[in-house]
Scaffold this motif. Structure first.
Motif, mmCIF file in Angstrom:
data_model
loop_
_atom_site.group_PDB
_atom_site.id
_atom_site.type_symbol
_atom_site.label_atom_id
_atom_site.label_comp_id
_atom_site.label_asym_id
_atom_site.label_seq_id
_atom_site.Cartn_x
_atom_site.Cartn_y
_atom_site.Cartn_z
ATOM 1 N N UNK A 10 0.834 -1.205 0.000
ATOM 2 C CA UNK A 10 0.000 0.000 0.000
ATOM 3 C C UNK A 10 0.871 1.258 0.000
ATOM 4 N N UNK A 11 1.918 1.275 0.816
ATOM 5 C CA UNK A 11 2.809 2.431 0.878
ATOM 6 C C UNK A 11 3.625 2.550 -0.406
ATOM 7 N N UNK A 12 4.060 1.413 -0.946
ATOM 8 C CA UNK A 12 4.862 1.410 -2.165
ATOM 9 C C UNK A 12 4.066 1.954 -3.347
ATOM 10 N N UNK A 13 2.826 1.519 -3.500
ATOM 11 C CA UNK A 13 2.018 1.946 -4.634
ATOM 12 C C UNK A 13 1.553 3.392 -4.502
ATOM 13 N N UNK A 14 1.115 3.768 -3.325
ATOM 14 C CA UNK A 14 0.555 5.104 -3.134
ATOM 15 C C UNK A 14 1.629 6.172 -2.949
ATOM 16 N N UNK A 15 2.786 5.789 -2.439
ATOM 17 C CA UNK A 15 3.831 6.767 -2.195
ATOM 18 C C UNK A 15 3.505 7.710 -1.057
ATOM 19 N N UNK A 16 2.677 7.262 -0.135
ATOM 20 C CA UNK A 16 2.320 8.077 1.033
ATOM 21 C C UNK A 16 1.964 7.147 2.193
ATOM 22 N N UNK A 17 1.840 7.733 3.362
ATOM 23 C CA UNK A 17 1.580 6.933 4.550
ATOM 24 C C UNK A 17 0.091 6.612 4.700
ATOM 25 N N UNK A 18 -0.172 5.553 5.441
ATOM 26 C CA UNK A 18 -1.533 5.167 5.816
ATOM 27 C C UNK A 18 -1.824 5.773 7.185
ATOM 28 N N UNK A 19 -2.990 6.364 7.315
ATOM 29 C CA UNK A 19 -3.312 7.058 8.563
ATOM 30 C C UNK A 19 -4.222 6.265 9.490
ATOM 31 N N UNK A 20 -5.071 5.388 8.932
ATOM 32 C CA UNK A 20 -5.968 4.619 9.803
ATOM 33 C C UNK A 20 -6.162 3.209 9.254
ATOM 34 N N UNK A 21 -6.385 2.264 10.167
ATOM 35 C CA UNK A 21 -6.581 0.856 9.815
ATOM 36 C C UNK A 21 -7.771 0.320 10.594
ATOM 37 N N UNK A 22 -8.668 -0.347 9.891
ATOM 38 C CA UNK A 22 -9.755 -1.083 10.555
ATOM 39 C C UNK A 22 -9.684 -2.524 10.082
ATOM 40 N N UNK A 23 -9.620 -3.448 11.031
ATOM 41 C CA UNK A 23 -9.464 -4.865 10.691
ATOM 42 C C UNK A 23 -10.540 -5.699 11.367
#
Length: 333
Positions: free
Chosen positions: A179-192
């Motif tokens: 996800x970080x590699x493709x988007x080139x930005x950080x992830x801010x929230x995760x729901x699992x």
């Protein structure tokens, strides 16, 4: 000639060693693995490397670089030793099952000039690289959402589950990294959310075998991750990236391209049987990148920080599963 030491002669260590042994300027000279096995003995014979221990390897001035592919609980101690040598190092993910140790290792490397590369081979897969190039070029407009499927052909042994860190830290960490590699930005929230729907013994060991995760990036793009320990048709590795102007797909790679047909319909091959076969080209390119880092000083696609941030997302997912709520990734320290 670059002289290398390998820690761990298991399945992934064998893959890396075989790839390195095809490179005329790379030589495997030492292998550290205390578990006797036919695979270890075969690798020692083919490589003509010596069987050694960590203490001797780290004190040998003639060894130029280290490759760590041993069990996860050995990564952090080995990395701390490697950091102090100043010699290039490759390490398989994850850095540690304890996120505090992950951060400690990163801080240890930050105090040195030691170069390190993390084992996220999908970054070197031509299909994923092309999707990244298209997204980062901006030609297709804003990324709206990405969907990733990762399912194993069969559940791993319970003994592996107990030592692997669980589905999030073991299997899904590659998807978190992607996800970080493709988007080139950080992830801010995760729901699992997840459950044990495939192998009851995995649930009894305290893990899940089926999960779905929703992630939000800094710019608001959404990612849906679907992970499981079994797919009825074999190894499942697919991706869909929906942009404003175009949609990109990475499909499963078939074991062969023959299609047969009769009155009942058309029959085609199932997918390549496992992740090592599916990503054989990527694993080869990954070791070539490690060689380039050693010899030319070229930065790798997967750095230590990438390893830290992918695991931060895995920790956020584990916390979300436990609490039943979305987790602010920045709060995972």
């Amino acid at each position: 000639m670059t002289r290398l030491a390998l820690f761990g002669a298991g399945r992934i260590g064998q893959v890396h060693a075989r790839n390195l042994m095809t490179m005329p300027d790379m030589k495997l000279v030492a292998i550290a693995d205390p578990v006797a096995s036919p695979a270890r003995e075969d690798l020692l014979t083919r490589s003509q490397a010596r069987l050694d221990d960590a203490e001797s390897i780290f004190s040998d001035p003639d060894i130029d670089a280290y490759l760590i592919a041993s069990p996860t609980d050995t990564h952090a101690p080995l990395l701390r030793r490697a950091a102090g040598t100043g010699k290039p190092v490759f390490c398989e993910k994850p850095i540690s099952l304890d996120f505090r140790q992950v951060v400690d290792v990163a801080e240890a490397f930050s105090r040195t000039d030691t170069r390190i590369m993390l084992g996220f081979q999908r970054r070197y897969d031509p299909d994923f690289m092309q999707v990244r190039e298209e997204i980062r070029s901006g030609r297709s407009g804003r990324v709206q959402h990405i969907v990733m499927h990762t399912r194993d052909p069969s559940p791993p042994p319970v003994s592996y589950v107990k030592s692997s860190g669980g589905l999030f830290r073991d299997q899904a960490i590659h998807d978190f990294d992607m996800t970080r590699y493709l988007l080139g930005e950080e992830i801010t929230s995760v729901f699992a959310t997840g459950n044990c729907l495939i192998a009851p013994e995995i649930g009894e060991a305290g893990d899940i075998d089926t999960a779905m995760m929703t992630l939000r990036s800094e710019s608001g793009s959404l990612v849906q991750m679907i992970n499981a320990r079994h797919a009825a048709f074999g190894y499942d590795q697919r991706l869909e990236a929906v942009c404003a102007e175009r949609v990109f797909y990475v499909a499963n790679h078939p074991a062969h391209h023959l299609v047969s047909a009769d009155a009942r319909g058309f029959t085609s091959s199932g997918p390549i049987s496992d992740f090592i076969a599916r990503f054989a080209q990527a694993y080869r390119a990954e070791m070539e990148a490690f060689r380039d880092m050693i010899v030319q000083g070229r930065p790798p696609l997967a750095t230590l920080r990438d390893g830290v941030e992918a695991q931060r997302l895995a920790e956020a997912a584990a916390l979300s599963l436990k609490t039943g709520r979305p987790v602010d990734v920045a709060s995972v320290r």
